[in-house]
Write a protein that holds these residues in place. Structure first.
Motif, PDB file in Angstrom:
ATOM      1  N   ILE A 115     -21.131   6.770  24.117  1.00 46.24           N
ATOM      2  CA  ILE A 115     -22.155   7.800  23.885  1.00 46.24           C
ATOM      3  C   ILE A 115     -23.211   7.631  24.961  1.00 46.24           C
ATOM      4  CG2 ILE A 115     -23.909   8.680  22.300  1.00 46.24           C
ATOM      5  CD1 ILE A 115     -22.283   7.377  20.015  1.00 46.24           C
ATOM      6  N   LYS A 116     -23.509   8.722  25.652  1.00 44.79           N
ATOM      7  CA  LYS A 116     -24.504   8.696  26.725  1.00 44.79           C
ATOM      8  C   LYS A 116     -25.878   8.390  26.137  1.00 44.79           C
ATOM      9  CE  LYS A 116     -25.755  11.272  30.832  1.00 44.79           C
ATOM     10  NZ  LYS A 116     -25.636  10.079  31.638  1.00 44.79           N
ATOM     11  N   ASP A 117     -26.639   7.571  26.852  1.00 46.71           N
ATOM     12  CA  ASP A 117     -28.033   7.339  26.485  1.00 46.71           C
ATOM     13  C   ASP A 117     -28.884   7.453  27.743  1.00 46.71           C
ATOM     14  OD1 ASP A 117     -27.855   4.938  27.894  1.00 46.71           O
ATOM     15  OD2 ASP A 117     -27.890   3.671  26.126  1.00 46.71           O
ATOM     16  N   ARG A 118     -30.148   7.155  27.638  1.00 45.06           N
ATOM     17  CA  ARG A 118     -31.059   7.334  28.788  1.00 45.06           C
ATOM     18  C   ARG A 118     -30.723   6.424  29.969  1.00 45.06           C
ATOM     19  NH1 ARG A 118     -35.446   7.009  24.531  1.00 45.06           N
ATOM     20  NH2 ARG A 118     -35.485   9.138  23.779  1.00 45.06           N
ATOM     21  N   LYS A 119     -30.165   5.257  29.696  1.00 43.21           N
ATOM     22  CA  LYS A 119     -29.890   4.284  30.745  1.00 43.21           C
ATOM     23  C   LYS A 119     -28.464   4.327  31.260  1.00 43.21           C
ATOM     24  CE  LYS A 119     -33.148   1.261  28.522  1.00 43.21           C
ATOM     25  NZ  LYS A 119     -33.162   0.458  27.340  1.00 43.21           N
ATOM     26  N   GLY A 120     -27.582   4.989  30.567  1.00 49.89           N
ATOM     27  CA  GLY A 120     -26.165   5.000  30.934  1.00 49.89           C
ATOM     28  C   GLY A 120     -25.353   5.439  29.746  1.00 49.89           C
ATOM     29  N   ALA A 121     -24.692   4.464  29.095  1.00 47.95           N
ATOM     30  CA  ALA A 121     -23.874   4.794  27.924  1.00 47.95           C
ATOM     31  C   ALA A 121     -23.734   3.566  27.041  1.00 47.95           C
ATOM     32  CB  ALA A 121     -22.514   5.304  28.356  1.00 47.95           C
ATOM     33  N   ASP A 122     -23.644   3.821  25.740  1.00 44.14           N
ATOM     34  CA  ASP A 122     -23.365   2.774  24.761  1.00 44.14           C
ATOM     35  C   ASP A 122     -21.936   2.955  24.280  1.00 44.14           C
ATOM     36  OD1 ASP A 122     -25.886   1.546  24.700  1.00 44.14           O
ATOM     37  OD2 ASP A 122     -26.644   2.987  23.230  1.00 44.14           O
ATOM     38  N   PHE A 123     -21.241   1.854  24.109  1.00 43.24           N
ATOM     39  CA  PHE A 123     -19.879   1.924  23.595  1.00 43.24           C
ATOM     40  C   PHE A 123     -19.871   2.545  22.204  1.00 43.24           C
ATOM     41  CE2 PHE A 123     -18.687  -1.811  26.435  1.00 43.24           C
ATOM     42  CZ  PHE A 123     -17.954  -1.017  27.296  1.00 43.24           C
ATOM     43  N   ALA A 124     -18.796   3.236  21.888  1.00 42.35           N
ATOM     44  CA  ALA A 124     -18.622   3.850  20.572  1.00 42.35           C
ATOM     45  C   ALA A 124     -17.355   3.297  19.928  1.00 42.35           C
ATOM     46  CB  ALA A 124     -18.514   5.366  20.708  1.00 42.35           C
ATOM     47  N   SER A 125     -17.394   3.168  18.604  1.00 44.13           N
ATOM     48  CA  SER A 125     -16.202   2.769  17.862  1.00 44.13           C
ATOM     49  C   SER A 125     -16.052   3.706  16.672  1.00 44.13           C
ATOM     50  CB  SER A 125     -16.297   1.312  17.403  1.00 44.13           C
ATOM     51  OG  SER A 125     -17.374   1.156  16.518  1.00 44.13           O
ATOM     52  N   ASP A 126     -15.015   3.509  15.917  1.00 36.52           N
ATOM     53  CA  ASP A 126     -14.683   4.368  14.786  1.00 36.52           C
ATOM     54  C   ASP A 126     -14.477   5.817  15.236  1.00 36.52           C
ATOM     55  OD1 ASP A 126     -13.946   4.725  12.148  1.00 36.52           O
ATOM     56  OD2 ASP A 126     -15.965   5.302  11.541  1.00 36.52           O
ATOM     57  N   PHE A 169     -13.951   8.998  27.272  1.00 37.91           N
ATOM     58  CA  PHE A 169     -14.582  10.024  26.448  1.00 37.91           C
ATOM     59  C   PHE A 169     -16.048   9.657  26.332  1.00 37.91           C
ATOM     60  CE2 PHE A 169     -10.170  10.327  25.241  1.00 37.91           C
ATOM     61  CZ  PHE A 169      -9.970  11.685  25.095  1.00 37.91           C
ATOM     62  N   LEU A 170     -16.921  10.555  26.788  1.00 38.14           N
ATOM     63  CA  LEU A 170     -18.356  10.304  26.794  1.00 38.14           C
ATOM     64  C   LEU A 170     -19.051  11.411  26.020  1.00 38.14           C
ATOM     65  CD1 LEU A 170     -20.716   8.573  27.870  1.00 38.14           C
ATOM     66  CD2 LEU A 170     -20.725  10.033  29.895  1.00 38.14           C
ATOM     67  N   TRP A 171     -19.566  11.065  24.849  1.00 32.46           N
ATOM     68  CA  TRP A 171     -20.288  12.035  24.036  1.00 32.46           C
ATOM     69  C   TRP A 171     -21.733  12.117  24.504  1.00 32.46           C
ATOM     70  CZ3 TRP A 171     -16.214   9.313  22.216  1.00 32.46           C
ATOM     71  CH2 TRP A 171     -15.242  10.030  21.517  1.00 32.46           C
ATOM     72  N   PRO A 172     -22.358  13.295  24.344  1.00 34.35           N
ATOM     73  CA  PRO A 172     -23.747  13.442  24.783  1.00 34.35           C
ATOM     74  C   PRO A 172     -24.700  12.614  23.930  1.00 34.35           C
ATOM     75  CG  PRO A 172     -22.974  15.436  23.667  1.00 34.35           C
ATOM     76  CD  PRO A 172     -21.803  14.518  23.774  1.00 34.35           C
ATOM     77  N   ALA A 173     -25.852  12.287  24.504  1.00 32.31           N
ATOM     78  CA  ALA A 173     -26.891  11.561  23.769  1.00 32.31           C
ATOM     79  C   ALA A 173     -27.238  12.341  22.506  1.00 32.31           C
ATOM     80  CB  ALA A 173     -28.131  11.400  24.645  1.00 32.31           C
ATOM     81  N   GLY A 174     -27.525  11.631  21.449  1.00 32.84           N
ATOM     82  CA  GLY A 174     -27.889  12.272  20.198  1.00 32.84           C
ATOM     83  C   GLY A 174     -26.711  12.755  19.387  1.00 32.84           C
ATOM     84  N   THR A 175     -25.492  12.320  19.750  1.00 30.26           N
ATOM     85  CA  THR A 175     -24.321  12.737  18.983  1.00 30.26           C
ATOM     86  C   THR A 175     -24.484  12.280  17.542  1.00 30.26           C
ATOM     87  OG1 THR A 175     -22.847  12.680  20.873  1.00 30.26           O
ATOM     88  CG2 THR A 175     -21.822  12.429  18.727  1.00 30.26           C
ATOM     89  N   ASP A 176     -24.465  13.245  16.642  1.00 29.89           N
ATOM     90  CA  ASP A 176     -24.560  12.935  15.216  1.00 29.89           C
ATOM     91  C   ASP A 176     -23.923  14.066  14.429  1.00 29.89           C
ATOM     92  OD1 ASP A 176     -26.395  15.034  15.273  1.00 29.89           O
ATOM     93  OD2 ASP A 176     -28.126  13.739  15.049  1.00 29.89           O
TER      94      ASP A 176
END
Length: 167
Positions: free
Chosen positions: A79-90, A150-157
């Protein structure tokens, strides 16, 4: 070796005692080293296709990076964040072959990496995270591992659900 008249306190340890000491030392070493070793995530199967997922923690992420070249397809989720991306699971993953046949059916990732034993060919890969679906086309060729991110946009919820085609 003792000679008559010498004290038994100068004898060499018996073979059994030496083996016990070596065995104990090996157990201690194994216990210490296993605390730092990553365990392979389990290999699972869906519709006859083997896959493995993981990468939670740096040791397991390193393990998944190491095994990825030995699998025909690798998927990475973030998931994209302000600094780059955070890993996602599930992430829920569905893979269809060129004829639309489902090979991986809504399987859950157990970390930010998933590898799959796909035959050479073209596949549609759908990854769903928190109600947001991304789709990509994957080309697997013989002897050349394919990698897809696969990179989801920031704020994916849940509130921002939808389907997007990754370009």
């Amino acid at each position: 070796m003792t000679t008559p008249g010498t004290s038994s306190s100068h004898r060499r340890p018996s073979a059994a005692a030496a083996a016990t000491l070596c065995g104990a030392a090996l157990l201690v070493f194994a216990a210490l080293s296993s605390a730092h070793a990553a365990v392979n995530p389990p290999i699972r199967m869906s519709h006859g296709i083997e896959y493995m997922s993981g990468g939670i923690g740096s040791d397991e992420a390193q393990l998944m990076e190491t095994v990825a070249p030995r699998w025909p397809a690798t998927f990475e989720f973030a998931i994209k964040d302000r600094k780059g991306a955070d890993f996602a699971s599930d992430v829920r993953v569905t893979v269809r072959d060129a004829s639309g046949k489902v090979l991986l059916d809504n399987v859950a990732s157990e970390g930010p990496f998933m590898v799959a034993r796909l035959d050479p060919g073209t596949y549609e890969v759908e990854a769903r995270l928190r109600g947001n679906t991304l789709k990509q086309t994957l080309q697997v060729t013989q002897g050349a591992p394919a990698r897809m991110a696969f990179l989801w946009p920031a704020g994916t919820d849940m509130a921002s659900s939808g389907t997007r085609k990754v370009q």
